[in-house]
Design a protein around this motif. Structure first.
Motif, short mmCIF file in Angstrom:
data_model
loop_
_atom_site.label_atom_id
_atom_site.label_comp_id
_atom_site.label_asym_id
_atom_site.label_seq_id
_atom_site.Cartn_x
_atom_site.Cartn_y
_atom_site.Cartn_z
N TYR A 43 26.80 -14.54 18.90
CA TYR A 43 25.63 -13.67 18.76
C TYR A 43 24.36 -14.52 18.70
O TYR A 43 23.36 -14.21 19.36
N LEU A 44 24.41 -15.59 17.92
CA LEU A 44 23.24 -16.46 17.78
C LEU A 44 22.91 -17.14 19.12
O LEU A 44 21.73 -17.25 19.51
N MET A 45 23.94 -17.57 19.84
CA MET A 45 23.73 -18.20 21.14
C MET A 45 23.10 -17.22 22.12
O MET A 45 22.22 -17.60 22.91
N SER A 46 23.54 -15.97 22.08
CA SER A 46 22.97 -14.96 22.99
C SER A 46 21.49 -14.75 22.71
O SER A 46 20.70 -14.55 23.64
N LEU A 47 21.10 -14.81 21.45
CA LEU A 47 19.68 -14.65 21.09
C LEU A 47 18.85 -15.82 21.62
O LEU A 47 17.75 -15.62 22.16
N PHE A 48 19.36 -17.03 21.47
CA PHE A 48 18.64 -18.19 21.99
C PHE A 48 18.53 -18.14 23.51
O PHE A 48 17.48 -18.48 24.08
N MET A 49 19.58 -17.68 24.18
CA MET A 49 19.56 -17.59 25.63
C MET A 49 18.56 -16.53 26.09
O MET A 49 17.78 -16.76 27.04
#
Length: 231
Positions: free
Chosen positions: A130-136
């Motif tokens: 989830y956190l990676m998707s936000l950064f992307m």
């Protein structure tokens, strides 16, 4: 456009999103996708045909249009929407992977057993996904805003541009169609993109803060249990 399919994707993502994520989805689908499909795409329809230069030299108008508008705003926004929404579905796919593991685990060990307390709970690998998707999403938003500003040197469309590229015989004046209307839509789409960036940043801080609080609570609970055992 298949609105039922779009609604299904929206409800599926909403199921695993935080409050900030739900607001982000609303902004994307209402203020970006719907505005793009209903209004913005029509504003730029047949734009090249209404780009007029004060010369009849064959090929001059096309060359000048390609020089000043190497990629259409609507195509760039369509590509942007694809890139910024795809990372969100990484979470849905991760949850589907957990549900598949849960189903296989129950089939092997019995229906009363559980591998996950809640397959949609954001902890462990799903929290990182989830956190990676936000950064992307945030990175894609910033990159596309920079690309739009870099290509056109501004978010404002000029009424007149001057061109002297071959085969134009000399410096000719070219005129855009409906520049004010296009400028308004450009600023609207850019503003919606900025709002999405702010929401993504808020959600990143929210997730990290919630994780820190949870870890502190676990440490506090563990310390209390250890103290009781010692006593």
């Amino acid at each position: 456009m298949d609105w039922k399919f779009l609604e299904g994707l929206l409800s599926g993502v909403n199921k695993y999103s935080t409050a900030f994520g739900r607001i982000w989805l609303s902004v994307v689908f209402v203020f970006r996708v719907l505005v793009f499909v209903v209004a913005a795409e029509r504003v730029w329809s047949e734009d090249q045909g209404h780009f007029d230069c004060n010369t009849r030299q064959p090929g001059c108008t096309n060359i000048c249009y390609d020089f000043y508008f190497p990629i259409s705003h609507t195509r760039l926004w369509a590509l942007q929407l694809i890139f910024v929404t795809c990372p969100t579905f990484m979470v849905v796919l991760h949850v589907a992977y957990r549900e598949d593991r849960e189903r296989k685990y129950k089939a092997k060990n019995g229906e009363n057993t559980r591998l996950y307390t809640n397959t949609g709970q954001k902890h462990g690998g799903l929290w990182w996904t989830y956190l990676m998707s936000l950064f992307m999403k945030t990175t894609f938003e910033v990159l596309f805003l920079y690309a739009l500003h870099y290509i056109y040197d501004s978010f404002r469309l000029p009424r007149k541009v001057q061109c002297d590229i071959s085969p134009c015989p000399n410096l000719v004046d070219c005129y855009n169609s409906r520049p004010t209307e296009k400028t308004v839509f450009t600023y609207f789409m850019v503003g919606a993109s900025v709002v999405c960036i702010i929401l993504n940043i808020c959600e990143i801080f929210y997730l990290i803060a919630a994780r820190v609080v949870t870890m502190k609570q676990r440490r506090s609970a563990h310390t209390k249990r250890c103290n009781k055992i010692i006593d």
